[in-house]
Design an enzyme around this catalytic site. Structure first.
Site, PDB file in Angstrom:
ATOM      1  N   ASP A  13       0.864  -1.168   0.000  1.00 23.61           N
ATOM      2  CA  ASP A  13       0.000   0.000   0.000  1.00 23.61           C
ATOM      3  C   ASP A  13       0.911   1.232   0.000  1.00 23.61           C
ATOM      4  O   ASP A  13       2.114   1.132   0.258  1.00 23.61           O
ATOM      5  CB  ASP A  13      -0.898  -0.021   1.237  1.00 23.61           C
ATOM      6  CG  ASP A  13      -1.871   1.138   1.261  1.00 23.61           C
ATOM      7  OD1 ASP A  13      -2.408   1.477   0.193  1.00 23.61           O
ATOM      8  OD2 ASP A  13      -2.083   1.714   2.339  1.00 23.61           O
ATOM      9  N   ASP A  15      -0.340   5.129   0.861  1.00 24.02           N
ATOM     10  CA  ASP A  15      -0.675   6.073   1.935  1.00 24.02           C
ATOM     11  C   ASP A  15      -0.543   5.385   3.289  1.00 24.02           C
ATOM     12  O   ASP A  15      -1.170   4.355   3.536  1.00 24.02           O
ATOM     13  CB  ASP A  15      -2.106   6.587   1.774  1.00 24.02           C
ATOM     14  CG  ASP A  15      -2.270   7.485   0.559  1.00 24.02           C
ATOM     15  OD1 ASP A  15      -1.299   8.168   0.205  1.00 24.02           O
ATOM     16  OD2 ASP A  15      -3.357   7.496  -0.039  1.00 24.02           O
TER      17      ASP A  15
END
Length: 258
Positions: A13, A15
């Protein structure tokens, strides 16, 4: 940790794992360098629909990381792929940023605010009452409601901000229609990521900062999972879920050998 480091495929991922806003998180440079030096297959798979892969590449470049655009896959791309596979040449009313608009356009999906087959909602800095009212009326008239991702909030440099599931909630409540969410934890996006990596799920790992999207997506796709505490989920919030990540780390900087 030795078992983790021997994995050949890394789905990460962005963020809360790689950066907050425009600030690179501690240890990320070392982690990306380690991925390259060890010739690992890696993919930055983000639920954000705001940016194109090229823009994400340039964003990391401004922070000092040189990563090819082929290493990025977004919920906008996954949403465009899904709609094209379901109804080629369809049209959609879109609430979102240019990353989503471009992805849909590249798949031949046209913008339509009169009688679209779909209403598609992603993150938007221009989110307003007029857009939501229009979306409610179109869904009530029969358009199918699609969310780019299932995130309720997203991390930023100054704290959490509302994400797709929060933004789409008024439309669902007003129409009494449930949206179909394409991004994580939907396995569709994860399976595409694995195909892009060319790695079997047994030899891959999912690294994320959210129990409700990243970790459950990894578990349901058969990957080992790593929760990093540099984003949304904390040790306390982990206890609220009936499933657990395989590893819990402060950040990705703990993965490379010292």
């Amino acid at each position: 940790m030795d078992m983790l480091r021997k994995k050949q495929g890394f789905i990460c991922d962005m963020d809360g794992v790689i950066y907050h806003g425009n600030k690179l998180l501690p240890g990320v440079e070392e982690f990306v360098r380690w991925l390259s030096e060890k010739e690992k297959n890696f993919l930055f798979l983000t639920n954000s629909s705001q940016y194109t892969p090229k823009e994400l590449q340039q964003k990391l470049a401004r922070m000092g990381l040189d990563v090819d655009a082929s290493h990025f896959y977004t919920s906008a791309l996954a949403t465009a792929y899904f709609l094209d596979s379901q109804s080629p040449g369809c049209s959609a009313y879109v609430v979102g940023e240019h990353g989503l608009m471009n992805a849909l356009y590249d798949r031949g999906i046209t913008y339509n605010d009169v009688n679209p087959e779909y209403v598609v909602v992603g993150e938007s800095l221009a989110y307003n009452l007029d857009q939501i009212t229009k979306a409610i009326r179109l869904v009530s008239a029969g358009a199918k409601l699609i969310g780019t991702n299932y995130d309720l909030t997203a991390p930023s440099e100054s704290g959490i901000v509302p994400a797709c599931r929060a933004l789409i909630a008024p439309i669902q409540l007003a129409t009494e229609k449930n949206a179909y969410f394409v991004g994580k934890p939907n396995p569709l996006m994860m399976r595409t990521g694995l195909r892009m990596l060319g790695v079997h799920s047994e030899n891959a790992v999912m690294i994320g900062d959210r129990m409700d999207t990243d970790i459950i997506a990894g578990i349901e796709t058969g990957l080992d999972t790593v929760l990093v505490l540099s984003g949304v989920s904390t040790l306390k919030t982990c206890e609220q879920y009936p499933y657990r990540p395989r590893f819990i780390l402060k950040g990705v900087g703990e993965i490379p050998e010292n």
